[in-house]
Motif scaffolding. Structure first.
Motif, PDB file in Angstrom:
ATOM      1  N   VAL A   1      56.741  77.942  -0.112  1.00 18.05           N
ATOM      2  CA  VAL A   1      56.996  77.397   1.587  1.00 18.05           C
ATOM      3  C   VAL A   1      56.533  78.895   2.305  1.00 18.05           C
ATOM      4  CG1 VAL A   1      58.952  76.807   3.555  1.00 18.05           C
ATOM      5  CG2 VAL A   1      58.560  75.814   0.597  1.00 18.05           C
ATOM      6  N   ALA A   2      55.379  78.444   3.416  1.00 12.59           N
ATOM      7  CA  ALA A   2      55.297  80.108   3.404  1.00 12.59           C
ATOM      8  C   ALA A   2      55.903  80.816   3.976  1.00 12.59           C
ATOM      9  CB  ALA A   2      53.867  80.055   3.994  1.00 12.59           C
ATOM     10  N   ASP A   3      56.886  79.832   4.767  1.00 13.95           N
ATOM     11  CA  ASP A   3      57.787  79.779   5.872  1.00 13.95           C
ATOM     12  C   ASP A   3      58.702  80.909   5.664  1.00 13.95           C
ATOM     13  OD1 ASP A   3      58.971  80.356   9.205  1.00 13.95           O
ATOM     14  OD2 ASP A   3      59.990  79.111   7.817  1.00 13.95           O
ATOM     15  N   LEU A   4      59.431  80.822   4.152  1.00  9.21           N
ATOM     16  CA  LEU A   4      60.870  81.336   3.744  1.00  9.21           C
ATOM     17  C   LEU A   4      60.474  82.771   3.650  1.00  9.21           C
ATOM     18  CD1 LEU A   4      62.049  77.909   2.113  1.00  9.21           C
ATOM     19  CD2 LEU A   4      63.102  79.300   4.108  1.00  9.21           C
TER      20      LEU A   4
ATOM     21  N   ARG B   1      65.218  82.045  13.926  1.00 14.01           N
ATOM     22  CA  ARG B   1      65.179  80.787  12.057  1.00 14.01           C
ATOM     23  C   ARG B   1      66.841  80.551  11.954  1.00 14.01           C
ATOM     24  NH1 ARG B   1      59.977  81.341  10.678  1.00 14.01           N
ATOM     25  NH2 ARG B   1      59.321  81.498  12.338  1.00 14.01           N
TER      26      ARG B   1
ATOM     27  N   HIS C   1      59.318  74.313  11.157  1.00 11.98           N
ATOM     28  CA  HIS C   1      58.576  75.295  10.170  1.00 11.98           C
ATOM     29  C   HIS C   1      57.995  75.054   9.316  1.00 11.98           C
ATOM     30  CE1 HIS C   1      58.247  78.435  13.399  1.00 11.98           C
ATOM     31  NE2 HIS C   1      59.532  78.203  13.787  1.00 11.98           N
ATOM     32  N   SER C   2      59.303  74.278   7.959  1.00  9.73           N
ATOM     33  CA  SER C   2      58.934  73.597   7.087  1.00  9.73           C
ATOM     34  C   SER C   2      59.835  72.134   6.913  1.00  9.73           C
ATOM     35  CB  SER C   2      59.361  74.623   5.888  1.00  9.73           C
ATOM     36  OG  SER C   2      60.634  75.355   5.600  1.00  9.73           O
TER      37      SER C   2
ATOM     38  N   GLU D   1      54.816  72.358   7.015  1.00  4.96           N
ATOM     39  CA  GLU D   1      54.507  72.364   5.692  1.00  4.96           C
ATOM     40  C   GLU D   1      55.999  72.312   4.815  1.00  4.96           C
ATOM     41  OE1 GLU D   1      54.365  76.414   4.414  1.00  4.96           O
ATOM     42  OE2 GLU D   1      55.921  76.867   5.945  1.00  4.96           O
ATOM     43  N   GLY D   2      56.081  71.849   3.641  1.00  2.00           N
ATOM     44  CA  GLY D   2      56.770  71.860   3.083  1.00  2.00           C
ATOM     45  C   GLY D   2      56.470  70.106   1.578  1.00  2.00           C
ATOM     46  N   PRO D   3      57.092  70.374   0.453  1.00  2.00           N
ATOM     47  CA  PRO D   3      56.537  69.347  -0.771  1.00  2.00           C
ATOM     48  C   PRO D   3      57.339  69.006  -0.059  1.00  2.00           C
ATOM     49  CG  PRO D   3      58.042  71.522  -1.552  1.00  2.00           C
ATOM     50  CD  PRO D   3      57.754  72.165   0.023  1.00  2.00           C
TER      51      PRO D   3
ATOM     52  N   THR E   1      63.416  74.785   8.016  1.00  2.00           N
ATOM     53  CA  THR E   1      63.876  75.697   8.923  1.00  2.00           C
ATOM     54  C   THR E   1      62.901  74.881  10.150  1.00  2.00           C
ATOM     55  OG1 THR E   1      61.776  76.246   8.189  1.00  2.00           O
ATOM     56  CG2 THR E   1      63.499  77.233   6.879  1.00  2.00           C
TER      57      THR E   1
END
Ligand SMILES: NC(=O)c1ccc[n+]([C@@H]2O[C@H](COP(=O)([O-])OP(=O)(O)OC[C@H]3O[C@@H](n4cnc5c(N)ncnc54)[C@H](O)[C@@H]3O)[C@@H](O)[C@H]2O)c1
Ligand SMILES: NC(=O)c1ccc[n+]([C@@H]2O[C@H](COP(=O)([O-])OP(=O)(O)OC[C@H]3O[C@@H](n4cnc5c(N)ncnc54)[C@H](O)[C@@H]3O)[C@@H](O)[C@H]2O)c1
Ligand SMILES: NC(=O)c1ccc[n+]([C@@H]2O[C@H](COP(=O)([O-])OP(=O)(O)OC[C@H]3O[C@@H](n4cnc5c(N)ncnc54)[C@H](O)[C@@H]3O)[C@@H](O)[C@H]2O)c1
Ligand SMILES: NC(=O)c1ccc[n+]([C@@H]2O[C@H](COP(=O)([O-])OP(=O)(O)OC[C@H]3O[C@@H](n4cnc5c(N)ncnc54)[C@H](O)[C@@H]3O)[C@@H](O)[C@H]2O)c1
Ligand code: NA
Ligand code: NA
Lengths: 387, 387, 387, 387
Positions: free
Chosen positions: A290-293, C312, C240-241, C282-284, C304
């Motif tokens: 999760v790129a954002d993290l 954030r 964001h995710s 994004e995110g699984p 997020t």
């Protein structure tokens, strides 16, 4: 306290998040801008053990990419991993450390036998130029896919024969381990890559009388497992499922999004729970990019268990850890402890370091409390040879 | 294995959730309807220690309310605490056990000196009628408010003088402890009440040469603290705050909604974290009565900590445990272990039982792994006298 | 209130968890052993809308396995999904309902054209024997893999030609939809399978002037998304995710462990968040089979987001829902609402039912509050044709 | 788009976290260092509504402490609330805004009638010096204890009589409201304090024909309740308990650690859930001061509910929000919306602003989606008078 001299800490993957945090953190400690938070060997239990001063650790390293530690540390500051003025405070140290980074080894880019000699030469050169007593090589480069050990030459003669035929039988992490042993350095694998865990590397270490350790730093979800699983076992509570999801970004997140690299990490992470409980437990383990993290790994674990009369219960936790801030002090610890092993002329795998690893070499003990006891006994010279 | 005879397990608060689960669970184990899940002393580490068979534990008890264990067990089944057909399966045992419950002692209802003699007589009578070798009294009655120890007579002579003046200086839990020691029984306090933790009770136990233990069974949030706090300490991670919220209903939830009883529990719960970390930590501890949850305690803990370079991180967990299912097997363990202490003719507080308690008598050790080691050493007769 | 007559509720997958809970729940409501909890159309907002009484719903169904509803309901009771004495209380109803289950259609087991005729005959027979005014067919059978719509005949003529060549171009869910339309019944797909979502099925429904709805009941994680995503959007908080992990066991868990079936569910689950926010996130999304959990789906979502000045923040939730207890009342709702559509002689897809679905046909509206308004407007006859 | 002129945003509590974030954020937006994240009125739904440009908002304020906004913004940066270079980027704006802060009113420090006149004079002076068309006063000062409305003079004549006797019948928040109305300014209470919610203040506003709004910005746990409770209601899921724990530090955390101030906040927070569900729900609400968390409010809510057949389920969430980053953009929204109300010459409480508040004046509607619809209707001039 007598000084134990100056020791080199050579970082494979010198431009990565973990390595940058190590370098910046050691510099910050030196100028008094940071305390020893997270450094296990700075706690009172390790006083008087003859460990090298953190101020006497000199860093260098290999990377396959151009490295500007200043740039990396600025990025880490923006991400909240390190204090926002750190790059400025330790600018000179970062520049000097960047100068001590040499080009690394990448598969296919170079003859493998020659690469080992070149890397070993870098290590000898580092030791001499900096006037170091000993050098510990720590692998903190990107996780590699697993290798099939059966396809790697089993002894040094066969390995050298393969090299002389122009073959490249070792994965990069093992190339670095070979270079370390060739140059008279200890080696630690902080990643789940193969590193020194091949018979032929064991032979190289034994010949040179050098200690080594690994694998895969235990910094988050697995750290918690290593205290929670023994709790369930000691309380006779049966665990029925243990599911885990790990979200992370950064370079490590991107690497582990590749199925082959994930495979190495998943094997390493799975090692412990069954061993600690004494029976297998169902449940998925996910590692998601999760790129954002960024470096802020978030792990959620969900555990079902039963007690008296079969009554079902659950425990769940969410760990929000900053991976590099957790890993870097352990790299410092491992450098000091391998340095101690070299002072004591120990040779071979050091199972007493299992406290630091997801998949400890030479040991099946995964319970943190038992590992801590073993570590202290070893540091005090009482010896421990793994369970 | 030689039989160690039959032992009495006398439950103060015999009609409560924990006590009912103990009685039903022992009966279920006897008829093969339940395994030993949650019973620590049934794990292999305790084999050969000379503990009384669980099948040889005979229960009885005191309560201030009329007790129908069948009714209680049916209610527990409806709440999902025990299997739904359990009351039917062990009906005869529950009836027999209900018969062995005698009227308890309540403040003001009876002359206190006479009450101690009456309760002690109940215990002697139980031992004789059932042909028991030894009897262990376990307090699982409602939590009491704390008392001011300075206001309780400090020695037996002063206590008897107060009684002869018609005074009632002891809280009920201590009245039960006095009766236990008077009748030659061991005593354990599974609650945070005062119990045997008064000098005058210590004198009574010493005179009679009897062992005792406590206080306050460690079954949920505090159990987790006892593995997580050592993890932070051993990893040199600084804990900045530790906040906890406990939601529960049932009799225990209703009792702890009373500020004075809450006070006892809060003191007991607060004991450990600072001791394990070596410094005080801010953060609230709440215990809330949420009737809807019944016996299903839900605890949420939120912990902030920092590592290298001061980077802030958090851990949070949610524990959804069934309180009686967690407590009951430990009561069985404590009966067996105090019985062992009596066999060995140990006298006084037994600090090696700290593994079971939030606020262990005679010990400052709160870390579960260390407590487990201490327990095993004591069971093996290697002795342990607290840290 | 005038009676609207008796309506048939035909369950495809009649022996599954959802179907069994529907049958047992309707029976329990009839005998007064359960209230209308979870049934949306029993709330006051739907009073006076002319919906068939729940007491006037008669169930029947198809399954490919032998079905004993009594056995299924006993198993559901053991798992805590339904009250433990339910099977006993409604034993006669369960036996009668089991009698009304007919053999289903499985790929390859039967000529497909003939199968449609056979299944349609079962439906007509059910309507006549039971003296029903209307019949609604609801698919609650195991999730199928997705199909490539381009490979299915696009109109009825082509479909019949394929059947006459002995081909089997439809997936089972569409075979049931075809049988429903052939027999003059409404059709709802509670699963993510293809069902009526093919042009040729649309033609069959239009010809017969029948209403249909779907797809995939919105019962857990997606339900929460449908209120949380609009909250972020309305508050101008940038997401964001959004990562999600779903743990479940039971038949549905086992089915979704198959990658092809998972694919259908994942597409359906992914539909909403981007649509509600207006940008991709994004995110699984994981769905894992954890047998130990049975019907108790546990979903953990981690989100997020940022607000003013890019700060954030995170939200996470854990949903512990009993899937069949959440799904069954919605199946009852859908039967009543499609019955209303038939009373009103509506034809074609009914977008106003999006409130119930993860992937609503004929609508891009995923926000629950907007869907609820649309549903009420439609029920009141104000019409709504999707966004 | 025609310019609507320049509007003053007067912040009571100008040196607090929320106010400082407002000032720094407006400055950052002006120089292009920040986008409109979190500002509801900057989303497309509000385009063309005639709202004042954010660039045309001029800030000023009152505080009882010396205010250096530069210092405050630096502290907020260290805490991660605002970007770390923000204070530097908008240094000139912060200095200018600090100059526009005047001494506030504290209980007992000054004659109350005179204070109202002094504060009103500050407002008139601000409007003239800065050439503003209108001024909106927003209270973001420390939460006060609740007052007993029965003890406050009920009309303006009685109030003035009390003042002339040297009495101080109004709490500070109401003093500011009185000053606002006296000076021809709109007033909004972003805190749970009394503010304009007294009959006598209503009279003052009505006389001056001024709009006002409140109370208590809805930024975290309550925001989530306002979407989750309607979800449970619309799905006919019965909520049995709703427990909440809020951890926060900072000035607000310290204030709310005082039982009397907590009382105001708890009343405000409790308002909604029962109203949205239609029945009362048990469960504690805690607000705890955890200094270590600073502005990073962490809320954990635990909800039990049941569906079909009474099956029990749970939802829990953890919200980790940065309070000032959530509150500040809403303060900007409220300034723009009250300015619109003034342009339109609306007078009295504005119930259509309930979207922003925990305890909306003039409305019992707590569901966010309904509040959003009401807000949009009002903005479009369609009117809405509360539910
Ligand atoms: N951070 C933790 O908590 C933690 C815990 C356990 C293990 N690890 C492992 O540590 C390693 C480093 O993590 P990171 O977050 O710093 O990753 P990163 O992606 O930021 O850094 C990896 C570095 O290795 C370099 N590299 C790649 N291949 C190389 C090669 N052949 N030779 C030399 N350098 C090479 C890359 O250029 C990069 O600079 C990963 O393998 C990770 O799995 C990290
Ligand atoms: N369940 C756990 O996990 C756990 C853990 C630690 C401690 N405890 C403690 O165990 C105790 C029992 O818990 P529970 O859930 O069974 O509570 P409960 O309310 O169900 O039962 C308490 C019983 O004690 C009886 N009682 C009250 N005063 C008495 C007196 N003076 N003499 C004799 N009996 C008396 C009551 O009538 C009742 O039957 C509580 O003090 C609780 O705090 C429980
Ligand atoms: N429970 C929920 O919350 C929920 C929500 C949305 C969707 N769904 C969907 O509802 C369906 C049913 O779920 P469940 O938990 O009852 O599953 P289940 O596995 O318990 O039941 C499925 C039933 O379908 C039968 N079946 C399989 N193939 C069939 C065929 N070709 N014809 C007729 N019957 C067939 C099986 O024999 C079984 O009895 C699944 O597709 C699931 O994804 C459930
Ligand atoms: N941040 C949020 O999410 C949020 C949400 C709802 C309500 N609120 C409320 O907003 C208020 C401000 O929160 P904060 O975090 O900025 O608090 P803070 O403690 O940082 O700031 C409060 C400021 O008010 C000043 N003040 C105190 N008494 C005053 C008086 N009589 N006159 C003028 N100024 C006075 C203080 O000196 C301080 O500068 C609080 O009441 C809080 O409850 C905040
Ligand atoms: Na102690
Ligand atoms: Na209101």
């Amino acid at each position: 306290m007598t000084r134990t001299g100056r020791t080199g800490l050579w970082l494979v993957g010198a431009g990565g998040s973990v390595a940058s945090t190590v370098v910046a953190g050691l510099a910050a400690m030196r100028v008094g801008a940071a305390g020893p938070g997270g450094v296990v060997t700075e706690t009172s239990a390790f006083a008087g053990a003859g460990l090298v001063d953190t101020a006497d650790l000199v860093t260098g390293g290999h990377d396959v990419h151009e490295v500007s530690l200043t740039k990396r540390v600025e990025d880490l500051a923006t991400a909240g991993v390190v204090p926002h003025d750190l790059a400025r405070l330790v600018a000179a140290d970062l520049d000097a450390a960047s100068e001590r980074v040499r080009p690394g080894y990448a598969v296919g880019a170079e003859d493998q036998g020659a690469a080992v000699r070149r890397l070993a030469e870098d290590l000898r050169d580092f030791r001499e130029r900096e006037g170091l007593d000993r050098v510990v090589v720590v692998n903190v480069s990107s996780t590699e896919p697993p290798v099939d050990a059966a396809e790697v030459p089993a002894d040094v003669a066969a390995l050298e024969a393969a090299w002389s035929r122009g073959e490249a039988p070792l994965p990069p992490s093992s190339v670095y381990a070979a270079a370390a042993f060739t140059a008279g350095c200890a080696f630690v694998d902080f990643t789940p890559s193969t590193g020194a865990r091949l018979p032929v590397l064991g032979e190289l270490a034994a010949r040179a009388g050098l200690p080594w350790g690994g694998s895969d730093g235990k910094t988050g979800e697995t750290l918690l497992k290593s205290v929670l699983a023994p709790m369930f076992a000691q309380r006779a509570l049966r665990v029925h499922s243990w599911s885990g999801t790990n979200l992370l970004g950064g370079g490590d997140g991107a690497t582990l999004a590749r199925p082959d690299a994930f495979e190495s990490k998943a094997r390493s992470k799975a090692a412990g729970v069954g061993a600690m409980l004494g029976y297998p437990v169902e449940g998925p383990i996910h590692i998601d990019n999760v790129a954002d993290l960024g470096d802020w790994k978030t792990a959620w674990d969900h555990i079902t268990f039963s007690g008296f009369l079969g009554t079902r219960m659950t425990l769940q936790f969410t760990w929000q850890g900053c991976d590099s801030a957790l890993a870097a002090p352990l790299v410092v610890d491992l450098a000091r402890l391998l340095d101690l092993a070299m002072q004591r002329e120990e040779s071979g795998a050091v199972p007493a370091l299992g406290f630091f690893f997801k998949d400890p070499v030479g040991s099946d003990e995964h319970a943190l409390a038992a590992q801590y006891d073993a570590l202290l006994r070893w540091v005090r010279g009482e010896g421990w040879t793994g369970r």
